[in-house]
Every structure is written in C-alpha cells, then in structure tokens.
Write a protein that holds these residues in place. Structure first.
Motif, mmCIF file in Angstrom:
data_model
loop_
_atom_site.group_PDB
_atom_site.id
_atom_site.type_symbol
_atom_site.label_atom_id
_atom_site.label_comp_id
_atom_site.label_asym_id
_atom_site.label_seq_id
_atom_site.Cartn_x
_atom_site.Cartn_y
_atom_site.Cartn_z
ATOM 1 N N PHE A 156 -12.013 -1.090 8.916
ATOM 2 C CA PHE A 156 -13.209 -0.301 9.218
ATOM 3 C C PHE A 156 -14.347 -1.133 9.795
ATOM 4 C CE2 PHE A 156 -14.916 4.006 7.588
ATOM 5 C CZ PHE A 156 -15.701 4.148 8.712
ATOM 6 N N TRP A 157 -14.050 -1.856 10.879
ATOM 7 C CA TRP A 157 -15.067 -2.565 11.654
ATOM 8 C C TRP A 157 -16.099 -1.541 12.135
ATOM 9 C CZ3 TRP A 157 -17.096 -7.049 12.859
ATOM 10 C CH2 TRP A 157 -17.766 -7.228 14.058
ATOM 11 N N ASN A 158 -17.360 -1.888 12.080
ATOM 12 C CA ASN A 158 -18.424 -0.979 12.544
ATOM 13 C C ASN A 158 -19.317 -1.644 13.589
ATOM 14 O OD1 ASN A 158 -19.964 -2.708 10.992
ATOM 15 N ND2 ASN A 158 -21.039 -1.102 9.881
ATOM 16 N N ASN A 159 -18.745 -2.587 14.322
ATOM 17 C CA ASN A 159 -19.459 -3.366 15.335
ATOM 18 C C ASN A 159 -20.391 -4.403 14.728
ATOM 19 O OD1 ASN A 159 -18.215 -2.062 17.562
ATOM 20 N ND2 ASN A 159 -19.622 -0.355 17.325
ATOM 21 N N VAL A 160 -20.358 -4.556 13.402
ATOM 22 C CA VAL A 160 -21.153 -5.564 12.709
ATOM 23 C C VAL A 160 -20.255 -6.388 11.781
ATOM 24 C CG1 VAL A 160 -23.066 -5.994 11.107
ATOM 25 C CG2 VAL A 160 -23.251 -4.160 12.803
ATOM 26 N N ASP A 161 -19.534 -5.686 10.897
ATOM 27 C CA ASP A 161 -18.661 -6.360 9.949
ATOM 28 C C ASP A 161 -17.531 -5.433 9.535
ATOM 29 O OD1 ASP A 161 -19.894 -4.529 8.255
ATOM 30 O OD2 ASP A 161 -20.714 -6.028 6.897
ATOM 31 N N SER A 162 -16.635 -5.982 8.729
ATOM 32 C CA SER A 162 -15.498 -5.204 8.221
ATOM 33 C C SER A 162 -15.027 -5.837 6.924
ATOM 34 C CB SER A 162 -14.352 -5.186 9.236
ATOM 35 O OG SER A 162 -13.793 -6.473 9.373
ATOM 36 N N ALA A 163 -14.121 -5.147 6.256
ATOM 37 C CA ALA A 163 -13.481 -5.714 5.075
ATOM 38 C C ALA A 163 -12.220 -6.444 5.544
ATOM 39 C CB ALA A 163 -13.119 -4.609 4.086
ATOM 40 N N VAL A 164 -12.152 -7.729 5.263
ATOM 41 C CA VAL A 164 -10.985 -8.537 5.617
ATOM 42 C C VAL A 164 -10.362 -8.987 4.311
ATOM 43 C CG1 VAL A 164 -10.178 -10.630 6.766
ATOM 44 C CG2 VAL A 164 -12.055 -9.304 7.767
ATOM 45 N N LEU A 165 -9.094 -8.639 4.129
ATOM 46 C CA LEU A 165 -8.452 -8.951 2.857
ATOM 47 C C LEU A 165 -6.985 -9.239 3.041
ATOM 48 C CD1 LEU A 165 -7.694 -5.692 1.024
ATOM 49 C CD2 LEU A 165 -9.071 -5.675 3.072
ATOM 50 N N ASP A 166 -6.381 -9.717 1.986
ATOM 51 C CA ASP A 166 -4.960 -10.008 1.958
ATOM 52 C C ASP A 166 -4.162 -8.718 2.132
ATOM 53 O OD1 ASP A 166 -2.807 -12.053 1.140
ATOM 54 O OD2 ASP A 166 -2.445 -10.339 -0.192
ATOM 55 N N ILE A 167 -3.098 -8.784 2.906
ATOM 56 C CA ILE A 167 -2.270 -7.603 3.175
ATOM 57 C C ILE A 167 -1.662 -7.039 1.888
ATOM 58 C CG2 ILE A 167 -0.091 -6.876 4.242
ATOM 59 C CD1 ILE A 167 -0.970 -8.535 6.711
ATOM 60 N N ASP A 168 -1.234 -7.904 0.981
ATOM 61 C CA ASP A 168 -0.648 -7.419 -0.279
ATOM 62 C C ASP A 168 -1.663 -6.612 -1.084
ATOM 63 O OD1 ASP A 168 1.804 -8.607 0.321
ATOM 64 O OD2 ASP A 168 1.278 -10.477 -0.706
ATOM 65 N N THR A 169 -2.923 -7.028 -1.067
ATOM 66 C CA THR A 169 -3.979 -6.286 -1.767
ATOM 67 C C THR A 169 -4.177 -4.920 -1.130
ATOM 68 O OG1 THR A 169 -5.087 -8.346 -2.369
ATOM 69 C CG2 THR A 169 -6.413 -6.327 -2.451
ATOM 70 N N LEU A 170 -4.184 -4.878 0.195
ATOM 71 C CA LEU A 170 -4.332 -3.605 0.910
ATOM 72 C C LEU A 170 -3.199 -2.656 0.561
ATOM 73 C CD1 LEU A 170 -5.618 -1.707 2.982
ATOM 74 C CD2 LEU A 170 -4.523 -3.054 4.790
ATOM 75 N N ILE A 171 -1.979 -3.148 0.572
ATOM 76 C CA ILE A 171 -0.820 -2.306 0.237
ATOM 77 C C ILE A 171 -0.936 -1.772 -1.192
ATOM 78 C CG2 ILE A 171 1.684 -2.312 -0.166
ATOM 79 C CD1 ILE A 171 1.884 -4.245 2.279
ATOM 80 N N LEU A 172 -1.290 -2.637 -2.146
ATOM 81 C CA LEU A 172 -1.443 -2.200 -3.538
ATOM 82 C C LEU A 172 -2.540 -1.143 -3.678
ATOM 83 C CD1 LEU A 172 -1.042 -5.552 -5.499
ATOM 84 C CD2 LEU A 172 0.544 -3.612 -5.467
ATOM 85 N N ASP A 173 -3.667 -1.342 -3.000
ATOM 86 C CA ASP A 173 -4.759 -0.367 -3.063
ATOM 87 C C ASP A 173 -4.315 0.981 -2.493
ATOM 88 O OD1 ASP A 173 -6.394 -2.247 -4.243
ATOM 89 O OD2 ASP A 173 -7.563 -2.662 -2.427
ATOM 90 N N LEU A 174 -3.577 0.954 -1.395
ATOM 91 C CA LEU A 174 -3.078 2.203 -0.811
ATOM 92 C C LEU A 174 -2.061 2.869 -1.736
ATOM 93 C CD1 LEU A 174 -2.734 1.097 2.906
ATOM 94 C CD2 LEU A 174 -4.238 2.908 2.045
ATOM 95 N N GLU A 175 -1.151 2.084 -2.301
ATOM 96 C CA GLU A 175 -0.158 2.647 -3.224
ATOM 97 C C GLU A 175 -0.830 3.281 -4.445
ATOM 98 O OE1 GLU A 175 3.653 -0.248 -2.195
ATOM 99 O OE2 GLU A 175 2.390 -0.712 -3.943
ATOM 100 N N ASP A 176 -1.845 2.617 -4.992
ATOM 101 C CA ASP A 176 -2.569 3.155 -6.145
ATOM 102 C C ASP A 176 -3.252 4.473 -5.782
ATOM 103 O OD1 ASP A 176 -1.795 1.050 -7.750
ATOM 104 O OD2 ASP A 176 -3.722 -0.014 -7.602
ATOM 105 N N GLU A 177 -3.841 4.551 -4.617
ATOM 106 C CA GLU A 177 -4.519 5.774 -4.199
ATOM 107 C C GLU A 177 -3.512 6.904 -3.944
ATOM 108 O OE1 GLU A 177 -7.758 8.211 -3.581
ATOM 109 O OE2 GLU A 177 -7.790 6.142 -4.314
#
Length: 124
Positions: free
Chosen positions: A99-120
């Motif tokens: 979710f880049w907004n032309n200023v910043d974004s959340a940059v994180l480990d891919i495994d964390t992203l997958i776990l967060d999506l699976e939990d949701e």
C-alpha cells in the motif's frame, strides 16, 4: 468507493494502511499491482528491490505517476498471490511494498505477510 474514503485511507499511516490491506484483500480475494511492459518496482534506501501491491484498483491508480505514469492497475487473485507471487518474490529476494501512497509503505517479510493473510482469511 467514494473520493472522500479513498483520500482518507490513502492518508493513513503505513501501519494502518497495512491493516486495511489485509482486511480488504481477504474480503475481496484480490490484490492489485501496476504493469507497463513489466511490473512496477521500487527500491529501499539500501537498494533492495520492492514490488508494490494495493488492496483496490483505485489506490494503485493513485500511484501511477512520475516514472509509473504509463502503468495500469492489474488484478491478482488472492490465491495466486499467496501461492505463486509471494513465494516467487521470496526466491528472487524482492520484498513486498504494501500500500504505497507516494510517500511510504509497509515493507515486511513475506512469511509475515502470508501469516497475516491466512489469519484474516480464517475469520471468514
């Protein structure tokens, strides 16, 4: 989405936009990226490559400016994103820029992203 909602979400902090991303992507089953003869890629200050992703087409389009002005938003099905895209990015050493907004974004480990999506997704 109306313009007021788009602007309000676009202006949230990177961590709040990440939370929004997780919820909307799980809800709608899709992720958006920018494409024009190749995928939009940026990089961290240290030069590591980043690939930006958004929860809705409207947000991706807001970032199709400057060097990405000719890029168009394209959809990825959530299942493909989780099972093909993210493992592929991990093997290539590319981190997701959420979710880049032309200023910043959340940059994180891919495994964390997958776990967060699976939990949701489990909440549905």
């Amino acid at each position: 989405m109306n313009n007021t909602e788009i602007e309000a979400v676009h202006n949230l902090s990177a961590s709040k936009r990440y939370e929004y991303f997780i919820k909307k992507v799980a809800d709608f089953g899709e992720v958006w990226r920018l494409y024009d003869d190749g995928w939009a890629i940026s990089e961290e200050v240290n030069g590591n490559p980043l690939m930006p992703f958004w929860p809705k087409k409207e947000f991706a389009n807001l970032c199709a400016v400057d060097e990405w002005k000719n890029y168009k938003a394209e959809q990825i099905e959530l299942e493909d994103f989780m099972q093909k895209w993210l493992p592929g990015l991990k093997s290539e050493g590319i981190q997701p820029s959420i979710f880049w907004n032309n200023v910043d974004s959340a940059v994180l480990d891919i495994d964390t992203l997958i776990l967060d999506l699976e939990d949701e997704i489990k909440k549905y």
